[in-house]
Design a protein around this motif. Structure first.
Motif, PDB file in Angstrom:
ATOM      1  N   LYS A 109       0.848  -1.192   0.000  1.00 57.50           N
ATOM      2  CA  LYS A 109       0.000   0.000   0.000  1.00 57.50           C
ATOM      3  C   LYS A 109       0.877   1.232   0.000  1.00 57.50           C
ATOM      4  O   LYS A 109       2.022   1.225   0.482  1.00 57.50           O
ATOM      5  CB  LYS A 109      -0.914  -0.018   1.218  1.00 57.50           C
ATOM      6  CG  LYS A 109      -1.980  -1.083   1.077  1.00 57.50           C
ATOM      7  CD  LYS A 109      -3.013  -1.002   2.165  1.00 57.50           C
ATOM      8  CE  LYS A 109      -4.034  -2.110   1.901  1.00 57.50           C
ATOM      9  NZ  LYS A 109      -4.825  -2.412   3.056  1.00 57.50           N
TER      10      LYS A 109
ATOM     11  N   MET B   1      -8.354  -5.575  -6.976  1.00 60.15           N
ATOM     12  CA  MET B   1      -8.027  -4.155  -6.822  1.00 60.15           C
ATOM     13  C   MET B   1      -6.506  -3.960  -6.850  1.00 60.15           C
ATOM     14  O   MET B   1      -5.981  -3.061  -7.494  1.00 60.15           O
ATOM     15  CB  MET B   1      -8.615  -3.637  -5.506  1.00 60.15           C
ATOM     16  CG  MET B   1      -8.397  -2.135  -5.309  1.00 60.15           C
ATOM     17  SD  MET B   1      -9.273  -1.194  -6.564  1.00 60.15           S
ATOM     18  CE  MET B   1      -8.603   0.436  -6.255  1.00 60.15           C
ATOM     19  N   LYS B   2      -5.825  -4.873  -6.101  1.00 61.82           N
ATOM     20  CA  LYS B   2      -4.368  -4.736  -6.041  1.00 61.82           C
ATOM     21  C   LYS B   2      -3.746  -4.957  -7.418  1.00 61.82           C
ATOM     22  O   LYS B   2      -2.738  -4.332  -7.772  1.00 61.82           O
ATOM     23  CB  LYS B   2      -3.772  -5.701  -5.014  1.00 61.82           C
ATOM     24  CG  LYS B   2      -4.063  -7.168  -5.278  1.00 61.82           C
ATOM     25  CD  LYS B   2      -3.541  -8.030  -4.140  1.00 61.82           C
ATOM     26  CE  LYS B   2      -3.769  -9.509  -4.449  1.00 61.82           C
ATOM     27  NZ  LYS B   2      -3.338 -10.378  -3.364  1.00 61.82           N
ATOM     28  N   HIS B   3      -4.391  -5.846  -8.183  1.00 61.42           N
ATOM     29  CA  HIS B   3      -3.875  -6.077  -9.544  1.00 61.42           C
ATOM     30  C   HIS B   3      -4.069  -4.850 -10.411  1.00 61.42           C
ATOM     31  O   HIS B   3      -3.242  -4.533 -11.256  1.00 61.42           O
ATOM     32  CB  HIS B   3      -4.570  -7.294 -10.162  1.00 61.42           C
ATOM     33  CG  HIS B   3      -4.132  -8.595  -9.546  1.00 61.42           C
ATOM     34  ND1 HIS B   3      -2.883  -9.142  -9.787  1.00 61.42           N
ATOM     35  CD2 HIS B   3      -4.758  -9.436  -8.696  1.00 61.42           C
ATOM     36  CE1 HIS B   3      -2.762 -10.275  -9.112  1.00 61.42           C
ATOM     37  NE2 HIS B   3      -3.879 -10.475  -8.438  1.00 61.42           N
ATOM     38  N   LEU B   4      -5.186  -4.161 -10.211  1.00 61.49           N
ATOM     39  CA  LEU B   4      -5.425  -2.936 -10.967  1.00 61.49           C
ATOM     40  C   LEU B   4      -4.398  -1.881 -10.602  1.00 61.49           C
ATOM     41  O   LEU B   4      -3.897  -1.156 -11.468  1.00 61.49           O
ATOM     42  CB  LEU B   4      -6.832  -2.413 -10.681  1.00 61.49           C
ATOM     43  CG  LEU B   4      -7.965  -3.174 -11.364  1.00 61.49           C
ATOM     44  CD1 LEU B   4      -9.315  -2.628 -10.912  1.00 61.49           C
ATOM     45  CD2 LEU B   4      -7.846  -3.119 -12.873  1.00 61.49           C
ATOM     46  N   ILE B   5      -4.082  -1.816  -9.317  1.00 59.46           N
ATOM     47  CA  ILE B   5      -3.088  -0.835  -8.876  1.00 59.46           C
ATOM     48  C   ILE B   5      -1.743  -1.163  -9.506  1.00 59.46           C
ATOM     49  O   ILE B   5      -1.033  -0.281 -10.012  1.00 59.46           O
ATOM     50  CB  ILE B   5      -2.981  -0.816  -7.332  1.00 59.46           C
ATOM     51  CG1 ILE B   5      -4.298  -0.276  -6.737  1.00 59.46           C
ATOM     52  CG2 ILE B   5      -1.801   0.039  -6.884  1.00 59.46           C
ATOM     53  CD1 ILE B   5      -4.381  -0.426  -5.238  1.00 59.46           C
ATOM     54  N   TRP B   8      -1.840  -0.259 -13.113  1.00 62.20           N
ATOM     55  CA  TRP B   8      -1.679   1.182 -13.294  1.00 62.20           C
ATOM     56  C   TRP B   8      -0.223   1.578 -13.122  1.00 62.20           C
ATOM     57  O   TRP B   8       0.303   2.395 -13.863  1.00 62.20           O
ATOM     58  CB  TRP B   8      -2.570   1.927 -12.302  1.00 62.20           C
ATOM     59  CG  TRP B   8      -2.199   3.371 -12.166  1.00 62.20           C
ATOM     60  CD1 TRP B   8      -1.641   3.986 -11.101  1.00 62.20           C
ATOM     61  CD2 TRP B   8      -2.310   4.371 -13.186  1.00 62.20           C
ATOM     62  NE1 TRP B   8      -1.400   5.304 -11.362  1.00 62.20           N
ATOM     63  CE2 TRP B   8      -1.801   5.572 -12.647  1.00 62.20           C
ATOM     64  CE3 TRP B   8      -2.786   4.375 -14.492  1.00 62.20           C
ATOM     65  CZ2 TRP B   8      -1.772   6.753 -13.359  1.00 62.20           C
ATOM     66  CZ3 TRP B   8      -2.743   5.563 -15.193  1.00 62.20           C
ATOM     67  CH2 TRP B   8      -2.237   6.738 -14.630  1.00 62.20           C
TER      68      TRP B   8
END
Lengths: 357, 598
Positions: A109, B1-5, B8
């Protein structure tokens, strides 16, 4: 120490060529484990198997000695870091951007990542170069950046492939110090190198790899005691006219087993280190050689290595492999599994096994 | 979601690396801008420009143009017509003219005979055009325009000649019509004449030239008259007797009257009455006698006169009868002759009528034929089919028509070359291995490259379209946008995947770059851009029609130029999707293969 990683009879072939042959050892939690071997011994392949990039053809690979932990690629990738020999980062990104990018690749994160980047930059001492493009870094800095990229996600195990390759002595020393610091923070380190003298000092345990075989595993002292009675004197001088020094030493009458020049150092193997040491100092003085560095080791890992990789040891190891293959073949009734097993091993071993059968 | 991040982050990483290379950045974003400006300025017009035509006038002798004074009006007209669109120069010889085409001095060479005279039957009226057909795309446009200029004169002359002919035919028609009417009148008159002649003949036929019977007694007429005369004499004698009786009657009456007068003057009696009645009766009788005597006297006189006349007449009549007989005989001869002549005339008239009928029939046929000719307008005869070329699309400049080509070139070259380059950079990058040992799925790296390329492509397409719209008045209908955007995405995907495949297949950048250029060239050549597909052999043309570049061009052309929905290019889009599927498979296969080589 608790065993963290356990390899049992790991075998790997690439493009039909057997690279790893019956690799068995374990790595304890929190130690620095060294894998030494000549070029082409299979060190990089072994590390890639450990990181999960290669899947081994045969054998068993377990973490925490617990078969219940799914040893899948995701687990390995998430918990292992890998600092490669070739500096794996983007030349056109800055130090900060590279670390941040790879941190993201570990699904870190943003807030945690930014904090970790600062920590890592401090560890590898690249804080002031955070905005410098990677391609503009020096060789040592590049290695540290590579190390930083492999540390960003706080891996439990850090694999390093030739961490000091192409580094000058100062940079190399710096790297070893850094690794020790990292290890002190609890990270288990597995590294490969052919700089045996350094490995000797840094590693808690060592595996000697030769032509895909693990010859021996043990602490440096254990290995030294096992294979050599000599002491190793390593010295560096200036202007380093070692030929003359060697000449004097050889004609001195003192028992010297071997004299070699290695990495700008003069290495003396002797069973009488004290005597030789005194003689060396005299000779150096005589020849106006300024002593820069002096180490006395007992015994030298180089010597051990050379001994271990002798043919008879290989034969001994090969015999062990044949025995293992034989016993393994007995376990599998299914002919397809047997065939698969035999394919994983070198031809000479398989021929011997089949001949016996 | 983490894969999308992480996706990106990968995309942003690619952009950072691209942006850090100023030359790459310039090429990627300024390149299309440069292309649109260059092409826009070059092709933002509707006609051929700067065309040189060589004109050679062939005198048939070994004379050069310089020694010939060209006064032929047709040649001059052709020259003037060509000069309106092209730069025309007279050339001294045919060889020089043709050589001019070969060396590029002229785009075409036209040979006209000096004696060009469309009205002269024996004149050589061939116009020869020599052109360089190796300039495939230009040659036919040029030939069309040159031929049109030459054919303007041809058309003018054709119109003139045709108009003359039509005019003559019209005149002939009216003359024929008039003549036909006259013939009809003549025929009517002839028929009438014939009818009259028939009647006359009939009358002549019925004419009795026989004096008849009874005239033979005409000679007896004097003797009859004498007989009558004697009878008249007898009547006269009788009349004299009667006269005597009359005289007696008169005396009776007078006597009775006297008696009455005497006896009855002063009395009325029946005897008087009877006497009166008797007197009256006698008076009446006397009157009758008087009348009769007068009449007979007159009559006898008259009769005598008449008899004299009769005798005279008789004699004359007899003579006349004789003469009449003679005349009648003569008349009969004449009549017969006349009848014969009438018959001949009738026959001639019949023949004439027949001829007139025939001629009239011919005239009628002519008129009928003429009336059946529907096309009497010279303009329409010369140009029975008015060819009017309409553009299926809206009117526009060459830039408008070549815009789909421009887009497809930007997409294809950029897609193939840049994609393969990006993959190569990624492969050659030292970070390539590290990406494999992160938890991110390997296909995410492929997807990130794809997205990066698509973003770049879309930006470039937008740049091209905006530049074209702002600087060259190119317009895109808003209604076509729902079709245009997916079309561009699909087409761009194909070429990006092609580039990515090349990038994965080849180990070295040189091989990838050369292959990318080579493949792009092949696609370019086997498309309608250089040579129409229809000029190729059937098999190759069929194969080329499935080329992604050709398919993409067709789809874009239909959307941008013809305002057709993407759904109506179903087959082309389907094939593009097939390409996408195959390329995705190829990429994953080569990616796995490449991974083993790391």
């Amino acid at each position: 120490m608790k065993s963290l990683i356990k390899l049992e009879h790991i075998t790997k072939a690439i493009n039909g060529v057997s690279i790893l042959k019956d690799i068995s050892f374990d790595v304890n939690n929190g130690e620095i484990f060294g894998i030494i071997g000549k070029n082409g011994a299979g060190k990089t392949t072994l590390l890639r198997v450990l990181i999960g990039f290669y899947h081994y053809d045969f054998g068993k690979y377990s973490i925490y000695d617990d078969e219940k932990i799914p040893l899948n690629k995701d687990f390995l990738k998430s918990n292992f870091g890998f600092a490669t020999q070739e500096n794996c980062f983007y030349d056109d990104l800055t130090v900060f951007e590279n670390i941040k990018y790879f941190g993201r690749m570990y699904f870190m994160k943003k807030e945690a990542l930014l904090g970790k980047i600062e920590d890592v930059l401090e560890v590898v001492e690249l804080k002031t170069q955070r905005n410098v493009l990677a391609k503009n870094l020096s060789g040592g800095m590049k290695r540290r950046l590579d190390l930083a990229c492999s540390l960003v996600h706080s891996p439990h195990v850090l694999l390093l492939d030739e961490p000091t390759a192409e580094l000058d002595p100062v940079a190399a020393n710096h790297m070893w110090k850094t690794l020790k610091n990292i290890n002190k923070q609890g990270t288990t380190i597995i590294l490969s190198s052919h700089f045996l003298n350094r490995v000797d000092h840094v590693c808690d345990r060592i595996a000697i790899l030769d032509e895909g075989f693990v010859m021996e595993v043990g602490t440096p002292k254990e290995l030294k005691d096992l294979y050599s009675q000599n002491e190793e004197i390593v010295l560096q001088t200036f202007p380093a006219n070692y030929d003359q020094v060697i000449f004097y030493l050889k004609n001195s009458g003192v028992e010297i087993t071997n004299l070699i020049v290695r990495d700008k150092s003069l290495v003396i193997y002797t069973k009488e280190p004290a005597k030789v040491l005194q003689l060396v100092l005299k000779v150096l003085n005589l020849l106006n050689e300024t002593l820069l560095e002096l180490e006395v080791n007992k015994p030298s890992l180089n010597e051990i290595f050379e001994s271990v990789t002798a043919k008879k040891m290989k034969r001994k190891s090969a015999d062990k492999l044949v025995k293992y293959v034989e016993s393994s073949v007995e376990k599998f009734k299914d002919s397809k599994l047997r065939e698969k097993l035999l394919k994983a091993y070198p031809k000479e071993v398989v021929d011997r096994v089949l001949k016996k059968r | 979601m983490k894969h999308l991040i992480s996706l990106w982050e990968m995309i942003w990483k690619h952009f950072r690396i691209i942006i850090r290379s100023k030359i790459t950045l310039l090429t990627i974003f300024m390149g299309p801008l440069l292309i649109i400006f260059i092409i826009g300025m070059a092709f933002n017009n509707q006609s051929l420009q700067n065309i040189n035509i060589g004109l050679y006038v062939n005198s048939g002798l070994n004379e050069t143009n310089t020694s010939i004074e060209i006064t032929n009006p047709s040649i001059l007209k052709i020259h003037d017509s060509l000069n309106e669109s092209f730069s025309v120069s007279y050339v001294t010889s045919l060889d020089a003219c043709i050589k001019g085409v070969k060396i590029g001095a002229h785009h075409a060479c036209i040979e006209l005979p000096l004696g060009l005279d469309p009205e002269e039957v024996d004149a050589d009226n061939y116009v020869h055009i020599y052109s360089d057909l190796s300039q495939i795309n230009l040659a036919y446009s040029l030939l069309a325009e040159v031929s049109e200029s030459v054919s303007l004169e041809t058309k003018r002359l054709s119109l003139l000649f045709t108009e003359n002919l039509i005019e003559e035919i019209r005149n002939s028609e009216s003359t024929i019509t008039t003549g036909n009417e006259q013939l009809s009148d003549v025929k009517t008159d002839l028929n009438s004449l014939g009818s009259d002649l028939d009647q006359a003949r009939d009358r002549l036929g019925t004419m009795s030239l026989d004096a008849g019977s009874g005239f033979e007694d005409l000679e007896d007429l004097p003797s009859t008259a004498d007989s009558i005369d004697s009878r008249v004499t007898d009547l006269q004698s009788l009349a004299e007797v009667i006269e005597d009786d009359y005289d007696d009657l008169v005396r009776d009456i007078d006597n009775k009257q006297d008696d009455y007068d005497v006896d009855c003057e002063n009395s009325t009696s029946d005897d008087c009455d009877e006497l009166m009645v008797e007197i009256d009766t006698l008076s009446d009788t006397k009157n009758l006698f008087e009348n009769y005597l007068t009449y007979t006297g007159n009559s006898s006189d008259s009769l005598e006169d008449l008899l004299d006349e009769i005798r005279t007449i008789a004699y004359a009549a007899s003579a006349s009868y004789n003469q009449l007989n003679t005349n009648l005989a003569h008349a009969l001869t004449i009549r017969n002759s006349a009848i014969s002549a009438i018959d001949d005339s009738t026959l001639s008239i019949d023949l004439l009528v027949s001829d007139v009928t025939s001629v009239s029939s011919d005239f009628s046929d002519l008129l009928s034929g003429y009336s059946e000719i529907k096309l009497k307008d010279s303009e329409k005869i010369v140009n029975p089919l008015n060819v009017s070329v309409h553009t299926v699309a809206k009117e526009g400049t060459f830039l408008d028509y070549s815009f789909p080509l421009l887009i497809i070139l930007v997409i294809s070259f950029l897609g193939i070359l840049l994609s393969s380059n990006v993959i190569m950079i990624e492969k050659k990058s030292s970070a390539f291995f590290r990406n494999y040992i992160t938890p991110v799925r390997e296909f995410m790296f492929l997807i990130s490259v794809y997205f990066v390329m698509m973003i770049i492509m879309i930006i470039d397409v937008i740049i091209v379209m905006l530049a074209a719209t702002i600087f060259f008045n190119f317009s895109i209908s808003l209604a076509s946008l729902p079709s245009l955007l997916p079309a561009i995405l699909i087409i761009a995907t194909v070429f990006v995947l092609i580039g990515m495949s090349i990038g994965f297949i080849f180990k070295d950048e040189e091989g990838a770059t050369i292959t990318s250029i080579f493949l792009s060239t092949i696609l370019f050549l086997f498309s309608p851009i250089v040579i129409p597909l229809e000029n190729m052999s059937i098999i190759l043309s069929k194969i080329a029609s499935f080329s992604p570049l050709v398919l993409g061009m067709e789809v874009l052309k239909r959307i941008l130029i013809f305002d057709v929905s993407i759904l109506e290019s179903g087959w082309a889009v389907l094939f593009l999707f097939v390409y996408i599927a195959l390329l995705v498979f190829a990429i994953f296969s080569t990616h796995e293969f490449h991974k083993k080589r790391i």
